[in-house]
Every structure is written in C-alpha cells, then in structure tokens.
Design a protein around this motif. Sequence first.
Motif, PDB file in Angstrom:
ATOM      1  N   GLU A 194     -56.500  80.709  -1.303  1.00  0.00           N
ATOM      2  CA  GLU A 194     -56.968  79.830  -0.231  1.00  0.00           C
ATOM      3  C   GLU A 194     -57.989  78.830  -0.760  1.00  0.00           C
ATOM      4  OE1 GLU A 194     -57.117  78.058   3.331  1.00  0.00           O
ATOM      5  OE2 GLU A 194     -55.746  79.678   2.797  1.00  0.00           O
ATOM      6  N   LYS A 195     -58.877  79.294  -1.625  1.00  0.00           N
ATOM      7  CA  LYS A 195     -59.873  78.390  -2.216  1.00  0.00           C
ATOM      8  C   LYS A 195     -59.189  77.316  -3.069  1.00  0.00           C
ATOM      9  CE  LYS A 195     -63.689  79.997  -3.987  1.00  0.00           C
ATOM     10  NZ  LYS A 195     -65.097  80.318  -3.840  1.00  0.00           N
ATOM     11  N   ARG A 196     -58.151  77.754  -3.813  1.00  0.00           N
ATOM     12  CA  ARG A 196     -57.437  76.788  -4.667  1.00  0.00           C
ATOM     13  C   ARG A 196     -56.724  75.744  -3.815  1.00  0.00           C
ATOM     14  NH1 ARG A 196     -52.693  77.834  -5.874  1.00  0.00           N
ATOM     15  NH2 ARG A 196     -52.895  80.071  -6.186  1.00  0.00           N
ATOM     16  N   ARG A 197     -56.084  76.172  -2.733  1.00  0.00           N
ATOM     17  CA  ARG A 197     -55.401  75.227  -1.851  1.00  0.00           C
ATOM     18  C   ARG A 197     -56.377  74.236  -1.214  1.00  0.00           C
ATOM     19  NH1 ARG A 197     -51.951  79.631  -0.658  1.00  0.00           N
ATOM     20  NH2 ARG A 197     -53.274  80.332   1.057  1.00  0.00           N
ATOM     21  N   THR A 198     -57.522  74.751  -0.762  1.00  0.00           N
ATOM     22  CA  THR A 198     -58.535  73.884  -0.150  1.00  0.00           C
ATOM     23  C   THR A 198     -59.056  72.888  -1.177  1.00  0.00           C
ATOM     24  OG1 THR A 198     -59.176  75.703   1.281  1.00  0.00           O
ATOM     25  CG2 THR A 198     -60.711  73.869   1.118  1.00  0.00           C
ATOM     26  N   SER A 199     -59.275  73.352  -2.384  1.00  0.00           N
ATOM     27  CA  SER A 199     -59.778  72.481  -3.450  1.00  0.00           C
ATOM     28  C   SER A 199     -58.772  71.371  -3.764  1.00  0.00           C
ATOM     29  CB  SER A 199     -60.055  73.323  -4.702  1.00  0.00           C
ATOM     30  OG  SER A 199     -60.399  72.508  -5.775  1.00  0.00           O
ATOM     31  N   GLU A 200     -57.491  71.746  -3.862  1.00  0.00           N
ATOM     32  CA  GLU A 200     -56.461  70.736  -4.151  1.00  0.00           C
ATOM     33  C   GLU A 200     -56.338  69.724  -3.013  1.00  0.00           C
ATOM     34  OE1 GLU A 200     -52.994  73.048  -4.889  1.00  0.00           O
ATOM     35  OE2 GLU A 200     -53.687  73.724  -6.865  1.00  0.00           O
ATOM     36  N   ARG A 259     -57.576  64.043  -1.400  1.00  0.00           N
ATOM     37  CA  ARG A 259     -58.207  63.032  -0.540  1.00  0.00           C
ATOM     38  C   ARG A 259     -58.988  62.030  -1.364  1.00  0.00           C
ATOM     39  NH1 ARG A 259     -60.893  67.336   3.533  1.00  0.00           N
ATOM     40  NH2 ARG A 259     -59.004  68.027   4.562  1.00  0.00           N
ATOM     41  N   SER A 260     -59.716  62.502  -2.365  1.00  0.00           N
ATOM     42  CA  SER A 260     -60.548  61.584  -3.152  1.00  0.00           C
ATOM     43  C   SER A 260     -59.693  60.740  -4.108  1.00  0.00           C
ATOM     44  CB  SER A 260     -61.608  62.344  -3.925  1.00  0.00           C
ATOM     45  OG  SER A 260     -61.009  63.186  -4.902  1.00  0.00           O
ATOM     46  N   GLU A 261     -58.546  61.250  -4.555  1.00  0.00           N
ATOM     47  CA  GLU A 261     -57.677  60.480  -5.465  1.00  0.00           C
ATOM     48  C   GLU A 261     -57.055  59.284  -4.768  1.00  0.00           C
ATOM     49  OE1 GLU A 261     -54.859  63.174  -7.092  1.00  0.00           O
ATOM     50  OE2 GLU A 261     -56.335  64.219  -8.319  1.00  0.00           O
TER      51      GLU A 261
END
Length: 122
Positions: free
Chosen positions: A106-112, A117-119
Amino acid sequence: VVLSYSRSSGAGGQAVNKLSTKCEARLCVAHSPWPDAVKARLLQLGGATRGGELLAVSDRHRTQAANRKDALEKLAALVADAWRPPKVRRQRSGLSERGKRQRRDEKRRTSEKKRGRSEGRR
C-alpha cells in the motif's frame, strides 16, 4: 460437606409450612485436600461465603432427598470447574507477515501515485 435443611418457598401444597425440604450444602475450602490453585479458583468462582465456604442451595424439588441430590450435584459441578485450569490467552505482538506485506504494498502504491502527480508537472 455439611448439609442443612430449612423450609422452602414455592410449591408444596398443605405441607409447605411443615417440612424442611430446602437443602444447603456447604464445603469448607480451607480444609479440603486439594492444591492451592484449585482452592483459589473455587473461592473466585462464586457461591463462596466470606468465611471461605462454598455454598450450593437447592429448593427446586418438593422432597428433601431430591433437593439434597441437586445441591450435591451443584457443588460437584463447581468443584469440577475449579479443577479445570483457565485457558492461557496469548496476546499477539506486532503485525503478521501478511499484514506487513500488505502495508508495504500500500505504501509503494501511494508513493508511485504521488510520484506520478509530480512527473506530470515537469
């Protein structure tokens, strides 16, 4: 075990005020030959007096013999429950492996998601 009888309430017809059919069975826990752990559980179960006696009362039946048998059965059931040691309930410490894996995913998905968004802004 000390048995005592007294007048019972409830049904009994004409003899209700004449006969002593109610039965009290008392067991002195301190003088019993059982281990201390069993004695302690007996006193905690309920039905124990302040003097350390286990008390079972029966006035369900119309005869003294039936009430005596019922009171002794109640007393035997209490003693049998006290001999059974309580379940040891273990408390889980920390998360399970599956819980840890789900949290990491879940943390990895949220991070991606946030990185995506920033890219888009650059």
